[in-house]
Design an enzyme around this catalytic site. Structure first.
Site, PDB file in Angstrom:
ATOM      1  N   ARG A 169       0.294  -1.553  -0.183  1.00 48.77           N
ATOM      2  CA  ARG A 169       0.414   0.326  -0.225  1.00 48.77           C
ATOM      3  C   ARG A 169       0.860   0.994  -0.189  1.00 48.77           C
ATOM      4  NH1 ARG A 169      -3.755  -2.972  -1.793  1.00 48.77           N
ATOM      5  NH2 ARG A 169      -4.405  -4.428  -0.738  1.00 48.77           N
TER       6      ARG A 169
ATOM      7  N   ASN B 255       2.867  -7.241   8.042  1.00 52.31           N
ATOM      8  CA  ASN B 255       3.205  -8.935   6.715  1.00 52.31           C
ATOM      9  C   ASN B 255       3.950  -8.990   7.146  1.00 52.31           C
ATOM     10  OD1 ASN B 255       0.103  -8.866   6.806  1.00 52.31           O
ATOM     11  ND2 ASN B 255       0.196  -7.842   5.497  1.00 52.31           N
TER      12      ASN B 255
ATOM     13  N   LYS C 193       0.523  -8.262  14.184  1.00 54.24           N
ATOM     14  CA  LYS C 193      -0.657  -8.607  13.432  1.00 54.24           C
ATOM     15  C   LYS C 193      -0.762 -10.130  13.225  1.00 54.24           C
ATOM     16  CE  LYS C 193      -2.541  -8.706   9.195  1.00 54.24           C
ATOM     17  NZ  LYS C 193      -2.586  -7.666   7.357  1.00 54.24           N
TER      18      LYS C 193
ATOM     19  N   GLU D  12      -5.691 -12.225   8.508  1.00 58.10           N
ATOM     20  CA  GLU D  12      -5.410 -12.214   7.162  1.00 58.10           C
ATOM     21  C   GLU D  12      -4.184 -13.400   6.702  1.00 58.10           C
ATOM     22  OE1 GLU D  12      -7.169  -8.021   5.526  1.00 58.10           O
ATOM     23  OE2 GLU D  12      -5.038  -7.991   5.931  1.00 58.10           O
TER      24      GLU D  12
ATOM     25  N   LYS E  38      -8.283   0.476  14.509  1.00 63.64           N
ATOM     26  CA  LYS E  38      -8.032   1.201  13.291  1.00 63.64           C
ATOM     27  C   LYS E  38      -9.260   2.245  13.914  1.00 63.64           C
ATOM     28  CE  LYS E  38      -6.446  -2.310   9.532  1.00 63.64           C
ATOM     29  NZ  LYS E  38      -6.765  -1.971   8.133  1.00 63.64           N
TER      30      LYS E  38
ATOM     31  N   ASP F 187     -12.109  -0.886   7.354  1.00 63.63           N
ATOM     32  CA  ASP F 187     -10.692  -1.080   6.719  1.00 63.63           C
ATOM     33  C   ASP F 187     -10.138   0.885   6.415  1.00 63.63           C
ATOM     34  OD1 ASP F 187      -8.423  -1.355   6.083  1.00 63.63           O
ATOM     35  OD2 ASP F 187      -8.467  -2.976   4.761  1.00 63.63           O
TER      36      ASP F 187
ATOM     37  N   GLU G 118      -4.400   4.327   0.336  1.00 67.85           N
ATOM     38  CA  GLU G 118      -5.443   3.121   0.245  1.00 67.85           C
ATOM     39  C   GLU G 118      -7.021   2.809  -0.551  1.00 67.85           C
ATOM     40  OE1 GLU G 118      -5.569  -1.588   1.365  1.00 67.85           O
ATOM     41  OE2 GLU G 118      -5.069  -0.183   2.596  1.00 67.85           O
TER      42      GLU G 118
END
Length: 650
Positions: A142, A184, A263, A267, A341, A346, A374
């Protein structure tokens, strides 16, 4: 630096200091940074600076009276002298930038001694940077401003001068922490924790002169991936001992290391669920490893089912964070921060405030925003997010406390900076980075005032025609973007994967839980307690009642909370379908008007910067027209209701 846009801190903004006599009192590495900054300004503009001299006829005195690490300072003007006093080195550095921010006004009228300090102790940027270029996500996940500032060709950059310049920019707007790699965590990035920690230490060394503490994203599975253990169970003593050893190695290399970002169970990332443990178990294991060194673990609350059956109307992605974490309130260690968040989905252009923020009084929460755009134009569109963030941070949530007040664990933003010559790709996207830092320092600050600061610092001495033009282009740009994209809080409608440009049904039959449920009769997601997913019940009063009813739900969030007919009448006096048509036409017209304003500023802006923005406006206008025509045509074909004004819809 030649060939690099100076962002909001060109040398010229130091002129008011550089033409005067300055005294700096105190010692330490950050005091040395202050001296270096002032000395460079004096060399350029003709003033003088002294260290620890006797008091005399000085125009500016920057005085350190202790070394307690405080970021606060006091500012006063009297007897022909401006004085900044701090009890900690960071406070003296921030005091210098406070003077720079006010320019000549800092040396004007007398002002009584005024204390200044940040509301939030941690003001952090998360870089989603990959060490090795990822085959899908590239160098920066992103990222819309080129490659990574920190990493090149699979290793830390050898020349870290630009990283040091980045630290200067961050300190100038009040940011004090940076996570240098992607949440990630891939195989290469995992090794930064152990045998490649020296590369992180080099980056930390470049940021340290400006008071920026370095953080690292780590994989929960590190004991397996790096340590060869059969398990990453957070209650396994061998696992806990491995983390203790690894963390000790980090602090041996970086004594002022800030902590870990994690994280987990999100996902596809590994986490404690694999071992039947809770997120509190996982976070507390890492908190225990960090505690002896004063470090913090930031545990992200972005946990939801990303393999949802689109046929299942009972599973609601918006509910997920609350459902996972509220039962754990009070179980997290003192140095574990739950990073939430700001909205429940999102980083959409319009979402309600996450109900999790007001529901965990026994847990330190950090609120996460997204500076990289994003879902708001990917830094190809002008979209200044200050008004949106200000609305979020000022929102009353629990017992009259606002989001900004409840963020006891800090404010965090996903960074929008890369190695692009203009830092943020779109030169005007620099305003988002500056605004985040200043709102993190003072969440109730007036965003319009912060935009004015950015304009003055980025274009010092700008004539009113330029300043007024920049305000005209930026001030309403978030609402303009909202107008020509997803209406009334429904969200998404973007191309899957890269998330740029319209695709109304792009995620409608996907496993990601991001639906609009449009049919021939209406659209929107029923999240009411009476007939829907019950999500409105996650809010305390009065918001649970406000959102529950279409009579009281704000127009801008109606389709987030309710499925309504196309002829449903909004509080604005327009039907839902006419609102969709009108705003999409209006949005394109507003982009056209902003483009004309920018074109009129040629000759007042550096040619390269003007050309970059002009080029991006062409793309923004093309994209806005595509959004308008796809969204309007889609809902015209669904509803069969023509535009009341007879405009062309395909």
């Amino acid at each position: 630096m030649r060939g690099v846009d100076p962002a909001w801190l060109p040398d010229g903004v130091f002129r008011p200091i550089g033409t005067r006599r300055t005294l700096i009192r105190g010692s330490g590495p950050l005091v040395d940074t202050v001296h270096t900054e002032v000395a460079a300004a004096c060399e350029r503009f003709g003033g003088s600076v002294e260290r620890d001299a006797s008091p005399g006829p000085y125009d500016l005195v920057l005085r350190l009276t202790g070394d307690d690490g405080s970021e606060a300072f006091s500012f006063e003007r009297g007897d022909g002298r401006t004085t900044v006093t701090a009890t900690g080195q960071p406070g003296l550095l921030y005091g210098l930038f406070h003077v720079v921010r006010f320019g000549e006004d800092a040396f004007g009228q007398d002002q009584p001694r005024t204390p200044v300090g940040p509301r939030s102790a941690l003001r952090m940027l998360d870089h989603w940077d990959n060490v090795a270029v990822h085959p899908v996500m590239g160098q920066v996940e992103r990222g819309y401003a080129g490659g990574s500032l920190f990493w090149r060709d699979g290793r830390a950059r050898g020349d870290l001068e630009r990283v040091r310049a980045y630290g200067r920019l961050l300190a100038a707007c009040g940011i004090n922490a940076v996570a240098v790699n992607n949440v990630n965590v891939h195989a290469t990035e995992a090794r930064l924790l152990t045998d490649r920690i020296g590369e992180v230490a080099a980056i930390a060394g470049a940021l340290r002169p400006y008071g920026i503490r370095t953080h690292l994203s780590v994989t929960f599975a590190a004991p397996v991936v790096l340590g060869g253990l059969p398990s990453a169970d957070p209650l396994d003593e061998a696992v806990r001992a491995w983390w203790a050893r690894a963390t000790a190695g980090v602090y041996a290399a970086i004594p002022d290391f800030g902590g870990f970002v994690v994280k987990a169970d999100s996902e596809g990332q590994p986490g404690p669920f694999a071992y039947g443990r809770t997120h509190a178990d996982g976070a507390n294991m890492l908190a225990a490893a960090l505690e002896p060194y004063g470090g913090t673990v930031h545990w992200r609350a972005f946990v939801y089912d990303h393999r949802q059956d689109w046929r299942d109307r009972t599973t609601d992605r918006a509910r997920a964070a609350y459902d996972h974490f509220v039962p754990l309130d009070g179980e997290f260690a003192a140095n574990a921060v739950l990073q939430v968040k700001h909205g429940p989905l999102d980083f959409q252009v319009r979402e309600p405030v996450s109900p999790l923020i007001g529901a965990m009084p026994g847990t330190r929460l950090a609120v996460e925003l997204q500076a990289t755009q994003e879902y708001t134009g990917q830094q190809r569109h002008v979209c200044w997010l200050g008004p949106m963030w200000s609305e979020v941070l000022r929102s009353p949530v629990e017992q009259g406390l606002s989001v900004g007040e409840l963020a006891r664990g800090g404010l965090v933003a996903v960074s929008n900076v890369g190695d692009d010559p203009f830092w943020t790709g779109h030169p005007l996207a620099q305003a988002n980075l500056y605004t985040f830092g200043r709102l993190a320092w003072q969440p109730d600050a007036d965003p319009a005032g912060l935009l004015g600061e950015w304009i003055r610092l980025t274009f010092p001495g700008a004539p009113e025609r330029l300043a007024g033009g920049l305000r005209a282009v930026l001030e309403g740009s978030w609402r303009t973007y909202e107008k020509y994209t997803a209406p009334l809080g429904v969200g998404f409608m973007v191309q899957p994967g890269h998330h740029y440009g319209p695709s109304v049904d792009g995620y409608e039959y996907s496993p990601w839980g991001t639906y609009h449920f449009a049919d021939r009769d209406g659209l929107g997601v029923d999240r009411s307690r009476a007939t829907g997913t019950g999500y409105t019940g996650q809010y305390g009063k009065p918001w649970s009642e406000v959102y529950e009813s279409t009579d009281t739900c704000p127009d801008e969030l109606l389709l987030f909370f309710h499925h309504v007919a196309y002829d449903h009448m909004l509080h604005s006096g327009r039907t839902v379908i006419q609102h969709i048509y009108d705003t999409h036409f209006e949005g394109v017209e507003e982009v056209e008007a902003a483009q004309e304003v920018w074109a009129s500023l040629a000759g007042l802006v550096d040619p390269a910067r003007h050309a970059r923005v002009a080029e991006l406006f062409e793309e923004q206008l093309r994209s806005a027209r595509e959004w308008r025509d796809q969204v309007n045509s889609y809902f015209f074909r669904k509803s069969g209701v023509p535009d009341a004004h007879g405009r062309r819809i395909y």
